[in-house]
Design a protein around this motif. Structure first.
Motif, PDB file in Angstrom:
ATOM      1  N   LEU A 187     -53.405  -4.483  31.644  1.00 43.23           N
ATOM      2  CA  LEU A 187     -53.157  -4.807  30.238  1.00 43.23           C
ATOM      3  C   LEU A 187     -51.717  -5.252  30.034  1.00 43.23           C
ATOM      4  CD1 LEU A 187     -54.021  -4.852  27.268  1.00 43.23           C
ATOM      5  CD2 LEU A 187     -53.475  -2.411  27.157  1.00 43.23           C
ATOM      6  N   LYS A 188     -50.785  -4.518  30.619  1.00 46.25           N
ATOM      7  CA  LYS A 188     -49.371  -4.895  30.491  1.00 46.25           C
ATOM      8  C   LYS A 188     -49.117  -6.265  31.106  1.00 46.25           C
ATOM      9  CE  LYS A 188     -44.733  -2.993  31.283  1.00 46.25           C
ATOM     10  NZ  LYS A 188     -44.147  -4.215  31.854  1.00 46.25           N
ATOM     11  N   SER A 193     -46.878 -16.978  35.088  1.00 48.42           N
ATOM     12  CA  SER A 193     -47.430 -16.463  33.843  1.00 48.42           C
ATOM     13  C   SER A 193     -48.913 -16.816  33.744  1.00 48.42           C
ATOM     14  CB  SER A 193     -46.697 -17.066  32.640  1.00 48.42           C
ATOM     15  OG  SER A 193     -47.416 -16.828  31.443  1.00 48.42           O
ATOM     16  N   PRO A 238     -57.059  -8.582  26.590  1.00 54.14           N
ATOM     17  CA  PRO A 238     -56.644  -7.205  26.296  1.00 54.14           C
ATOM     18  C   PRO A 238     -57.745  -6.392  25.612  1.00 54.14           C
ATOM     19  CG  PRO A 238     -54.848  -8.703  25.808  1.00 54.14           C
ATOM     20  CD  PRO A 238     -56.044  -9.559  26.113  1.00 54.14           C
ATOM     21  N   ARG A 269     -59.578  -2.787  26.936  1.00 52.21           N
ATOM     22  CA  ARG A 269     -59.720  -1.574  26.124  1.00 52.21           C
ATOM     23  C   ARG A 269     -61.184  -1.156  26.004  1.00 52.21           C
ATOM     24  NH1 ARG A 269     -55.873  -4.757  22.939  1.00 52.21           N
ATOM     25  NH2 ARG A 269     -53.762  -3.935  23.280  1.00 52.21           N
ATOM     26  N   ALA A 319     -54.453 -14.023  25.314  1.00 49.50           N
ATOM     27  CA  ALA A 319     -53.570 -13.104  24.599  1.00 49.50           C
ATOM     28  C   ALA A 319     -54.322 -12.046  23.806  1.00 49.50           C
ATOM     29  CB  ALA A 319     -52.659 -13.899  23.649  1.00 49.50           C
ATOM     30  N   GLU A 320     -55.567 -12.329  23.413  1.00 52.43           N
ATOM     31  CA  GLU A 320     -56.297 -11.410  22.542  1.00 52.43           C
ATOM     32  C   GLU A 320     -57.593 -10.904  23.176  1.00 52.43           C
ATOM     33  OE1 GLU A 320     -56.845 -13.448  18.825  1.00 52.43           O
ATOM     34  OE2 GLU A 320     -54.769 -14.172  18.827  1.00 52.43           O
ATOM     35  N   CYS A 379     -51.259  -8.721  31.361  1.00 52.69           N
ATOM     36  CA  CYS A 379     -51.847  -9.753  30.501  1.00 52.69           C
ATOM     37  C   CYS A 379     -50.955 -10.050  29.298  1.00 52.69           C
ATOM     38  CB  CYS A 379     -53.219  -9.306  30.009  1.00 52.69           C
ATOM     39  SG  CYS A 379     -54.502  -9.311  31.273  1.00 52.69           S
ATOM     40  N   LEU A 380     -50.314  -9.023  28.762  1.00 50.47           N
ATOM     41  CA  LEU A 380     -49.537  -9.192  27.540  1.00 50.47           C
ATOM     42  C   LEU A 380     -48.164  -9.799  27.793  1.00 50.47           C
ATOM     43  CD1 LEU A 380     -50.441  -5.854  25.712  1.00 50.47           C
ATOM     44  CD2 LEU A 380     -51.265  -8.163  25.194  1.00 50.47           C
ATOM     45  N   ASP A 381     -47.522  -9.405  28.855  1.00 49.39           N
ATOM     46  CA  ASP A 381     -46.144  -9.896  29.046  1.00 49.39           C
ATOM     47  C   ASP A 381     -45.748 -10.022  30.504  1.00 49.39           C
ATOM     48  OD1 ASP A 381     -45.843  -7.246  29.809  1.00 49.39           O
ATOM     49  OD2 ASP A 381     -44.756  -6.659  27.988  1.00 49.39           O
TER      50      ASP A 381
END
Length: 399
Positions: free
Chosen positions: A52-53, A85, A28, A32, A24-25, A55-57
């Motif tokens: 990135l999207k 997921s 991402p 970046r 989660a951290e 990975c986040l949701d």
């Protein structure tokens, strides 16, 4: 390898857990950092933003059908995990697949001008070029006049602690353990390790490397010393076939580290020249097997790689990720036998590892209790403790 209800496969679905924080951290943040480190074009930016999207949701997306390794990933379980997921598949699998998709996003596998460009190269080079690296290499000169066993022990601890070489080059494990209520070295089978690599030895050492840069350099120094001292006759250095886990070593990273050593003054340069000559005459070889980047534990070693490890005098497995793959990425009770957990490995094996994830085996009940009393569960992931564990009973060479 043991497979009991007490040792579930690690997942990332539990908020607050270390695997969850990585997914989660950390992932991402890596996207970046890579995005900002290179002048990528609009297509790569879009692909990185999509990853990135995801990975986040989102869920795990498939590889392109024309990817050269898509069938290999299918054999590793791709079709079972796509559409799920990131947090609901085995953590080892989701981490490994993340890096494969990151390379896809930046065009590493081509075709195109970015083919083969390591997205982590700036971070690796910054370590090699850091002043601290020169200071650590200069410290080797102080070992010149020490007896060979002391030099060997210092270089083993240098390899163990990696870029904490200020601890690694101390001449005894006791020095590294002096501070704090719990020893820094929570398990120490180094005497068994040295019994497998005697001063008059001429066998083969396989070293499965972990990180590049300042952590690969001590691994190379250890190999050079063992060769020069006659403790081994040959070494095989196993690295990743492509950039992986931000800092894991590839063949290009070995070349960079070798050049750094050869250019160094004093004992470091001598070790570098010894290694350079040993590569030229075949005493040191580099191996980059596809399975080295597989999302699977070593229990699934393919037959050809199993046949390479089996005749080795000793295989040294470096680092946290390789430890997870060696014992299986499960939440073992810490007192689980390291010998039992590694019984399927095809030959004598040693783990040199700084603790940076939850997986651990081979501790005594007293050591586990002292660690928990002093630090709660932080000792598992903080990188302040390390271990040297050896299973010398795996020997199939005569079978």
């Amino acid at each position: 390898m043991p497979d009991t209800p007490a040792a579930p496969v690690l997942l990332g679905h539990e908020p607050g857990s270390f695997p969850h924080s990585v997914l989660a951290e950390r992932h991402p943040a890596i996207i970046r950092q890579v995005r900002d480190a290179f002048p990528y074009g609009p297509g790569q930016h879009r692909a990185l933003d999509e990853l990135l999207k995801s990975c986040l949701d989102g869920v795990l997306e498939p590889l392109p059908e024309d990817a050269g390794d898509v069938e290999r990933w299918r054999a590793w379980g791709l079709d079972d995990h796509v559409g799920r997921s990131w947090f609901d598949v085995p953590w080892l699998w989701s981490e490994s697949y993340f890096y494969r998709l990151l390379l896809e996003a930046v065009g590493y596998f081509g075709p195109g001008p970015w083919q083969g460009v390591d997205p982590f190269r700036p971070f690796k080079h910054a370590e090699l070029d850091a002043p601290e690296t020169g200071e650590e290499l200069a410290a080797l000169d102080a070992l010149r006049d020490r007896p060979e066993p002391e030099r060997a022990r210092a270089l083993l601890h240098g390899s163990l602690w990696g870029n904490r070489a200020d601890l690694g080059f101390r001449l005894s494990a006791g020095d590294a353990e002096a501070a704090g209520p719990v020893p820094a070295l929570v398990a120490d089978d180094s005497e068994i390790l040295w019994s497998l690599l005697p001063p008059a030895g001429a066998g083969t050492l396989c070293l499965v490397a972990d990180n590049a840069g300042r952590e690969l350099v001590p691994d190379l120094l250890l190999i050079a010393h063992l060769l020069g001292a006659g403790r081994i006759g040959r070494a095989v250095l196993h690295v990743k076939p492509y950039p992986y886990y931000v800092s894991d070593a590839t063949t290009a990273d070995v070349v960079d580290a070798m050049r750094r050593l050869v250019a160094a003054p004093g004992a470091a340069g001598e070790y570098g020249r010894l290694l350079w000559a040993a590569m030229a005459d075949g005493r040191v070889t580099v191996r980059a097997h596809p399975f080295s980047s597989a999302p699977l534990p070593y229990a699934g070693l393919p037959d050809d790689l199993r046949a390479e490890f089996a005749p080795a005098t000793l295989t040294v497995v470096k680092g946290d990720l390789n430890y997870r793959r060696l014992v299986g990425d499960r939440r073992w009770p810490p007192t689980t036998s390291f010998q039992d957990a590694t019984a399927g490995f095809p030959g004598p094996v040693a783990a040199l590892r700084t603790l940076k994830s939850d997986v651990i085996t081979g501790l005594t009940p007293a050591t586990e209790a002292a660690l928990v009393a002093a630090e709660g569960q932080r000792w598992r992931t903080a990188g302040t403790h390390a271990l040297i564990q050896v299973n010398a009973s795996n020997d199939v060479r005569g079978q």
